[in-house]
Write an enzyme that holds these catalytic residues in place. Structure first.
Site, short mmCIF file in Angstrom:
data_model
loop_
_atom_site.label_atom_id
_atom_site.label_comp_id
_atom_site.label_asym_id
_atom_site.label_seq_id
_atom_site.Cartn_x
_atom_site.Cartn_y
_atom_site.Cartn_z
N ASP A 20 0.81 -1.22 0.00
CA ASP A 20 0.00 0.00 0.00
C ASP A 20 0.84 1.27 0.00
O ASP A 20 0.31 2.37 0.17
CB ASP A 20 -0.97 0.02 1.19
CG ASP A 20 -0.27 -0.19 2.53
OD1 ASP A 20 0.96 -0.39 2.53
OD2 ASP A 20 -0.97 -0.16 3.56
N GLU A 67 10.75 -3.07 13.23
CA GLU A 67 11.95 -2.57 12.54
C GLU A 67 13.19 -2.69 13.42
O GLU A 67 14.26 -3.10 12.95
CB GLU A 67 11.73 -1.10 12.14
CG GLU A 67 10.61 -0.88 11.13
CD GLU A 67 9.23 -0.74 11.77
OE1 GLU A 67 8.28 -0.42 11.03
OE2 GLU A 67 9.10 -0.95 12.99
#
Length: 334
Positions: A195, A281
């Site tokens: 996206d 992350e």
């Protein structure tokens, strides 16, 4: 019944067409590789012309890749030895917007040389929609599936941040790389959510990553952009972020790329369902690099080449039977 002469003419036409397409692909890619980086002409009058020529060549190569795929012809010039390969990992799941978003980003990926797309479906089996899209995309790709455990799946009414997404799919792609990637060939790994929106400059920035490269990400964390903050030595010193700057790597998933060798040398580096919110992350990066060894890109982290353009699920009244006279045809793929 066709005569032998008609068959021979059709065969000759097909061979000529195939040879022409192959020649155009090889010529286009060779010209694109041999063109100087347009960035070095920034002070010259012809910089815009060089940039335009490069984009035109990329567009031509992209169209030829699609043409080859639709005619079932293997790309004879898929890998350029002079360039490191970019492996882009994309988790995806079935939803009304899936095909639209995969089509959008795949047509950007077509313009990138030495690019391999690893797309992993959150599903028990690979779906015909994604299978057909990839087969006709003209891209070099690997199609995998890895279903998220039931207890970790988001419900329709859940906010996106409630549970980690893409964990099992990204780990499946990392395992594929460890099993199949050639450690002798230079390559970089990037996590490309379906996206997001990507500029071509982003991929040229990341291609020669030695450890982990980082850059700004636009439209993320309820701010215009987030980015690493550099010190006087152009090293990453801190993070400009709209949320939890104390994270070890306060960066979005679209804000970094990892040299493949680091992932191969650290087989335990992966994502985790147990990581706190916003720490996926930091989980993967902390396993392969320290902040001191990050490589700032995008003009010392001052330019935005990727945007977190998360789309909103459409309200489909025809599916719910709320449109009088509307005939719902489930055989049409959207």
């Amino acid at each position: 019944m066709l005569s032998p002469r008609s068959v021979n003419i059709k065969s000759v036409r097909f061979l000529v067409f195939t040879a022409l397409v192959i020649f155009c692909v090889m010529l286009g890619l060779k010209l694109m590789v041999n063109l100087p980086d347009p960035g070095i002409y920034s002070a010259l009058d012809d910089s815009k012309m060089v940039s335009t020529q490069l984009r035109q060549l990329r567009a031509q190569v992209g169209r030829l890749k699609i043409l080859l795929a639709k005619n079932g012809i293997a790309n004879p010039y898929e890998n350029l030895e002079s360039l490191p390969t970019i492996f882009a990992i994309t988790p995806t799941h079935t939803r009304p917007l899936q095909k639209a978003e995969l089509t959008r980003i795949s047509q950007t990926f077509l313009l990138i040389p030495n690019f391999h797309w690893i797309i992993v479906e959150d599903a028990e089996t690979r779906t015909p929609l994604v299978t057909n899209l990839l087969a006709q995309s003209g891209l070099s790709y690997t199609h995998l599936n890895a279903e998220t455990p039931k207890e970790w799946k988001l419900l329709l009414e859940d906010p996106q941040w409630k549970k980690p997404r893409g964990v099992k799919q990204r780990n499946a792609a990392l395992q594929w790389l460890r099993n199949h990637a050639d450690p002798r060939k230079p390559a970089v790994v990037f996590f490309a959510d379906d996206d997001n929106t990507y500029s071509l400059e982003l991929f040229e920035e990341m291609r020669n990553t030695k450890t982990v490269s980082v850059w700004p990400v636009g439209l993320v964390g309820n701010v215009r952009f987030e980015r690493p903050i550099l010190d006087e030595h152009d090293k990453v010193a801190n993070w400009s972020t709209g949320w939890r700057p104390e994270r070890p790597f306060a960066i979005d998933m679209a804000g970094f790329a990892i040299n493949l060798k680091l992932l191969l040398d650290n087989p335990d580096a992966e994502f985790s369902f147990d990581a706190p919110r916003g720490y996926q992350e930091s989980t993967i990066l902390g396993a392969v690099v320290t902040k001191e060894n990050l490589e700032p890109k995008a003009s010392k982290c001052t330019k935005v080449y990727v945007w977190h353009t998360r789309t909103e699920n459409p309200k489909l009244n025809d599916v719910k039977g709320k449109v009088p006279g509307m005939v719902v045809d489930w055989t049409v793929e959207v």
